[in-house]
Design a protein around this motif. Structure first.
Motif: not given
Length: 571
Positions: A185, A189, A361
């Motif tokens: 995870k 990012k 983002m």
């Protein structure tokens, strides 16, 4: 506590649950396995009840099984004689079948998988007794049989395949570590991280695998050197007998005893020794240079600025056992080459597509920009020149701004001096509220690496509204908070904050609003040059000067009173 039926478990209380027959293995194999897992930072639940009462397993154990990501089942000769162990086994498999994220690994300790699978030998004798005892609930016995057969078909480890038990345990630790250290995870990012990890790993693996290799990661501030080093450390540390990550070496080495504290960290983490035998740098060199030669270790030394740091902390290739890897990050390529690293990796900035992805983002919380801002987004990305920190801070700052503000900020950036990244960081600082600026400066000078709750309590006493202030700084990518609730700040942001304070009075530290360097604090106290700005202000460096009088255990009010008295009465 996680329930058995939860199909979307995102957090585990324990990394590993150990299931074993205490009478067979508790005082030998299990104690060694537990110590090795614990030494790798793996959080293990091990039932320490010596006596099994023959009753159903307790709710405490059931919850521990449900809250564990991995179950290790140690089959020994008398495992099947314990109904307690068999009930544990059934519950472990029930949990596994209801949650695909859960993993189960069998260990066959002095018993063959076929004996477990087919319940022959000692297992056959144990089940003959179970059949007799549980005549009225024979389905229970059948569940035990099916559970044993299912687990015995899972790939695990068999002791007889190894020449010695230490190698047996090492391979188990290596495999378990690889399962819990990878953080997909987080990797998702980190834009552009995969190709850079691949390039770095290629350099690390050059030549014979038994070689000791020192790899430098070099580049300007904000390029992501520390992030890259941290990710590679998290991904591969399980492959080594010992590992250590020395963070913020440049900053901490400036403090008295900073290098010694790092040497003590290495002795503790790599050698598992107490650190009270190191009283000066030479002690550290002697211990590390003589005791690490037969250990395969991974060492990361982050943000090095001078040769002495490398001399005291990295030493020479001959310090380390075969297969060791030492990674050093620095902005100074000459320093790395002078100290004879084997390779220097200079990661490029993000390419245009990666930079645009990261900007979107942060600025839009999505990979797609708003239509009216597409061209402006492209101009900001081009201005940031692929520097991840600049893109992240800029995008976070622009997230709440109007189109007109975007244009105004772009114009200002294009007329600022050529240091683009500092211009971006300065704009983000300038647009903060006064209380947020004060929090930013206090973290830069005093509180980087401190617990968020501890810092909040102190700053509340200053009237800075830290609960919302810290949250705003996190949203603007000016602060970070890790899983341990520790406040973090990028080195360049810290440099900016400290530079802002230094500019208040470049030549006279006593006229600044904050002091954090021990030398300057001593100078101000001795020369009695405390200004109104500094009077009564928290000065973290007093921890260095009066370590016997100030500690984290002091209440906030007493802490402030002590600091205030130092300055108000010219201590």
């Amino acid at each position: 506590m996680t329930s058995v039926g939860n199909q979307n478990v995102s957090h585990w209380t324990y990394d590993v649950f150990l299931s074993f027959r205490g009478a067979d293995t508790r005082k030998n194999f299990i104690s060694h396995l537990y110590a090795a897992l614990n030494g790798k930072g793996i959080y293990v639940f091990k039932d320490d009840e010596e006596l099994e009462k023959g009753e159903s397993i307790s709710p405490r154990l059931l919850k521990a099984i449900e809250a564990s990501r991995i179950a290790i089942i140690v089959f020994s000769k008398n495992y099947a004689s314990s109904t307690w162990c068999l009930d544990e086994l059934v519950h472990i498999l029930d949990c596994k079948n209801k949650n695909a994220q859960r993993m189960v690994y069998p260990i066959f300790y002095d018993v063959e998988p076929t004996v477990v699978r087919n319940q022959t030998g000692n297992f056959q004798e144990a089940f003959a007794k179970h059949v007799e005892v549980f005549k009225k609930s024979i389905e229970k016995v059948q569940k035990w049989r099916e559970a044993l057969k299912e687990v015995a078909n899972i790939s695990g480890w068999e002791l007889k395949e190894y020449r010695n038990e230490s190698k047996f345990i090492w391979d188990i630790i290596n495999a378990i570590s690889s399962q819990i250290r990878v953080k997909p995870k987080i990797l998702k990012k980190l834009v552009g991280i995969d190709s850079r990890l691949e390039e770095l790993r290629f350099l690390m693996d050059k030549g014979p695998s038994a070689d000791v290799r020192m790899i430098g990661i070099c580049g300007m501030g904000g390029l992501g050197k520390t992030t890259l080093a941290r990710v590679i450390y998290d991904l591969i540390s399980h492959e080594f007998e010992g590992s250590s990550f020395l963070a913020n070496v440049r900053e901490k080495s400036e403090r008295e005893g900073g290098v010694i504290s790092f040497q003590r960290q290495l002795v503790s983490q790599l050698l598992k020794l107490t650190d009270n035998r190191i009283w000066n740098e030479d002690d550290g060199i002697n211990i590390l240079g003589s005791r690490l030669q037969h250990k395969k270790v991974l060492l990361v030394i982050d943000d090095v600025i001078d040769s002495k740091q490398l001399e005291y902390l990295a030493g020479k290739h001959g310090w380390y056992g075969s297969g060791s890897r030492i990674i050093i990050t620095s902005r100074d390529e000459g320093l790395l080459k002078t100290n004879r690293v084997d390779e220097v990796y200079k990661p490029n900035g993000l390419n245009y597509n990666e930079a645009l992805q990261l900007f979107n983002m942060k600025a839009f919380k999505t990979n797609q920009p708003l239509e009216e801002r597409v061209q402006l987004s492209e101009r900001f990305v081009n201005y940031a020149s692929g520097i991840p920190l600049a893109i992240e801070v800029l995008g976070s700052f622009l997230n709440v701004r109007s189109v007109d503000q975007w244009r105004s900020i772009l114009e200002r950036l294009q007329t600022d001096p050529p240091n683009k990244i500092m211009s971006i960081l300065q704009i983000s600082f300038d647009r903060l509220q006064d209380s947020e600026k004060k929090i930013f400066l206090d973290v830069a000078c005093f509180f980087k690496g401190k617990n968020r709750d501890y810092v909040t309590k102190i700053l509340e006493g200053c009237g800075f509204f830290p609960v919302i202030g810290i949250e705003v700084l996190i949203e603007r990518s000016l602060l970070t908070v890790d899983d341990d609730n520790t406040l973090g700040m990028h080195d360049l942001l810290q440099e900016l904050g400290q530079l802002i304070i230094t500019r208040q009075s470049p030549e006279e530290p006593g006229k600044r609003s904050r002091l954090w360097k021990e030398k300057e604090v001593r100078q101000v106290l001795i020369e009695n040059t405390v200004s109104a700005l500094l009077n009564g202000k928290l000065v973290d460096a007093c921890y260095f000067i009066f370590p016997n009088y100030i500690s984290d255990e002091f209440s906030t009010s007493l802490h402030y009173c002590f600091i205030y008295l130092l300055f108000a009465y010219n201590f």
